[in-house]
Design a protein around this motif. Structure first.
Motif, short mmCIF file in Angstrom:
data_model
loop_
_atom_site.label_atom_id
_atom_site.label_comp_id
_atom_site.label_asym_id
_atom_site.label_seq_id
_atom_site.Cartn_x
_atom_site.Cartn_y
_atom_site.Cartn_z
N VAL A 56 1.54 -0.74 -8.19
CA VAL A 56 1.05 -1.98 -8.80
C VAL A 56 1.60 -2.11 -10.21
O VAL A 56 1.50 -1.16 -11.01
CB VAL A 56 -0.49 -2.03 -8.85
CG1 VAL A 56 -0.96 -3.31 -9.54
CG2 VAL A 56 -1.08 -1.92 -7.45
N ALA A 59 -6.13 -3.88 -4.87
CA ALA A 59 -5.06 -3.28 -4.08
C ALA A 59 -5.55 -2.03 -3.36
O ALA A 59 -5.20 -1.77 -2.20
CB ALA A 59 -3.86 -2.95 -4.97
N SER A 74 -5.41 -1.38 0.65
CA SER A 74 -4.42 -0.39 1.08
C SER A 74 -5.06 0.85 1.68
O SER A 74 -6.17 1.24 1.31
CB SER A 74 -3.56 0.01 -0.13
OG SER A 74 -2.65 1.04 0.21
N TRP A 111 5.21 -1.06 -0.09
CA TRP A 111 4.62 -2.31 -0.56
C TRP A 111 4.29 -2.21 -2.04
O TRP A 111 3.60 -1.28 -2.46
CB TRP A 111 3.36 -2.66 0.24
CG TRP A 111 3.67 -3.18 1.61
CD1 TRP A 111 3.65 -2.47 2.78
CD2 TRP A 111 4.08 -4.50 1.95
NE1 TRP A 111 4.01 -3.27 3.84
CE2 TRP A 111 4.29 -4.53 3.36
CE3 TRP A 111 4.28 -5.67 1.22
CZ2 TRP A 111 4.68 -5.67 4.03
CZ3 TRP A 111 4.69 -6.82 1.89
CH2 TRP A 111 4.88 -6.81 3.27
N ILE A 112 4.80 -3.17 -2.80
CA ILE A 112 4.58 -3.25 -4.24
C ILE A 112 3.79 -4.52 -4.54
O ILE A 112 4.13 -5.60 -4.04
CB ILE A 112 5.92 -3.28 -4.99
CG1 ILE A 112 6.66 -1.95 -4.81
CG2 ILE A 112 5.72 -3.59 -6.48
CD1 ILE A 112 8.09 -1.96 -5.33
N LEU A 113 2.75 -4.39 -5.35
CA LEU A 113 1.99 -5.55 -5.80
C LEU A 113 2.30 -5.79 -7.27
O LEU A 113 2.08 -4.91 -8.11
CB LEU A 113 0.49 -5.32 -5.62
CG LEU A 113 -0.42 -6.45 -6.12
CD1 LEU A 113 -0.20 -7.73 -5.30
CD2 LEU A 113 -1.89 -6.04 -6.07
N HIS A 141 -1.90 -5.40 2.54
CA HIS A 141 -0.81 -4.48 2.86
C HIS A 141 -1.16 -3.11 2.30
O HIS A 141 -2.09 -2.97 1.51
CB HIS A 141 0.52 -4.98 2.25
CG HIS A 141 1.00 -6.29 2.78
ND1 HIS A 141 1.36 -6.48 4.10
CD2 HIS A 141 1.17 -7.49 2.16
CE1 HIS A 141 1.75 -7.73 4.27
NE2 HIS A 141 1.63 -8.37 3.12
N TYR A 199 -0.42 -1.15 -0.21
CA TYR A 199 0.21 -1.08 -1.52
C TYR A 199 0.20 0.36 -2.06
O TYR A 199 -0.82 1.04 -2.01
CB TYR A 199 -0.51 -2.00 -2.51
CG TYR A 199 -0.49 -3.45 -2.11
CD1 TYR A 199 0.68 -4.19 -2.18
CD2 TYR A 199 -1.65 -4.07 -1.63
CE1 TYR A 199 0.70 -5.53 -1.80
CE2 TYR A 199 -1.64 -5.40 -1.25
CZ TYR A 199 -0.46 -6.12 -1.34
OH TYR A 199 -0.44 -7.45 -0.95
#
Length: 300
Positions: free
Chosen positions: A202, A224, A228, A115-117, A197, A199
């Motif tokens: 970021v 985040a 996370s 997961w990438i923010l 999610h 993450y």
């Protein structure tokens, strides 16, 4: 696709350089073009004399490294540079610089975040999505996803409309008006509505961090971390020096490095509950013999 021999992808991302009144204007007519040019030249010369060596060299270094980083991305993610150029024609945003994007790509390819923010939607979204697509192609079990946050409704509409079809199963663009976020003694802003999610990465390039009190900082990386369960949150910052400064104050300089010549930073932050009441102790600061105070609340 393979990386050039000797090139490593790591968190320690490194590059090598191989007011006057109306009456006053009536009494003193504006100077002619020659005088204006002369005044402009004098101002520029004075600015050059006042500039530090680092400031003088920053822009040339930044230009060189942006071109180098753009070439590196073109080589490792074929086609995405052209996609960014097409995207730019449909958007009036300035976009994230290539230096920061190359830092991001290297960390993503190494860490393989699920997961990438992305804090601030734009042309950078395409580069992140291309990196995820590359990982999916090389690693069949990889299911990387991107949540891209945008605080301005107009830009959110533009970004949603212009996102290439091939990236729509990878990227979710979310509208999140900015809201205040406070940690320790620091005042910042985050995007609201960030989905929960795990993450692991970021890209910090929003939301706006100015307010009536002056400069604050972009705090999405801390939000985040709240959302996370990942043991470490990696990331990069496009400028946003105030954000990097806060990270360094909370986690130490080793956790985040800001390169003034590149106008970018990268960081790796251990999972920490920044609101844990057990951390409220009288030993939040350390004083040196020379009288320097250091905030160590979250470094123990």
């Amino acid at each position: 696709m393979s990386f050039p021999s000797g090139q490593s992808v790591s968190v320690e991302v490194q590059f090598s350089l191989h007011g006057a009144s109306p009456g006053a204007f009536a009494e003193h007519p504006p100077p002619d073009a020659t005088d204006r040019q002369s005044a402009s030249d004098t101002d520029q010369a004075q600015q050059a004399l006042n500039a530090s060596p680092i400031d003088t060299m920053r822009k040339p270094i930044q230009r060189i490294m942006n071109q180098w980083s753009k070439l590196a991305i073109r080589r490792h993610l074929p086609g995405v540079v052209e996609e960014v150029a097409e995207y730019a024609k449909k958007s009036n945003t300035t976009g994230t610089q290539w230096i920061t994007l190359w830092m991001a790509v290297r960390i993503i390819l190494k860490q393989k975040p699920q997961w990438i923010l992305e804090s601030g939607t734009g042309s950078s979204t395409l580069v992140l999505a291309a990196a995820v697509a590359w990982l999916r192609d090389k690693n069949p079990g990889y299911e990387g996803r991107i949540v891209s946050m945008e605080s301005v409704p107009e830009w959110h509409q533009i970004a949603t409309r212009n996102l290439p079809e091939k990236y729509k199963n990878t990227v979710e663009i979310v509208l999140g008006p900015r809201e205040k976020y406070e940690v320790a003694m620091f005042r910042g802003y985050i995007h609201s509505n960030i989905p929960q999610h795990d993450y692991t990465f970021v890209l910090l390039d929003g939301p706006a961090f100015q307010d009536d009190h002056g400069v604050a900082f972009c705090a999405d990386v801390f939000k985040a971390m709240e959302l996370s369960s990942a043991p470490v949150v990696y990331g990069v910052s496009d400028g946003r020096a105030s954000s990097v400064m806060v990270i360094q104050q909370l986690f130490g300089v080793k956790a985040a490095r800001y390169w003034h010549g590149l106008y970018a930073a990268h960081f790796a932050l251990p999972k920490t509950d920044l609101k844990d009441s057990k951390l409220n102790t009288p030993k939040d600061f350390k004083a040196s013999l020379s009288g320097r105070l250091e905030f160590i609340k979250f470094r123990r």
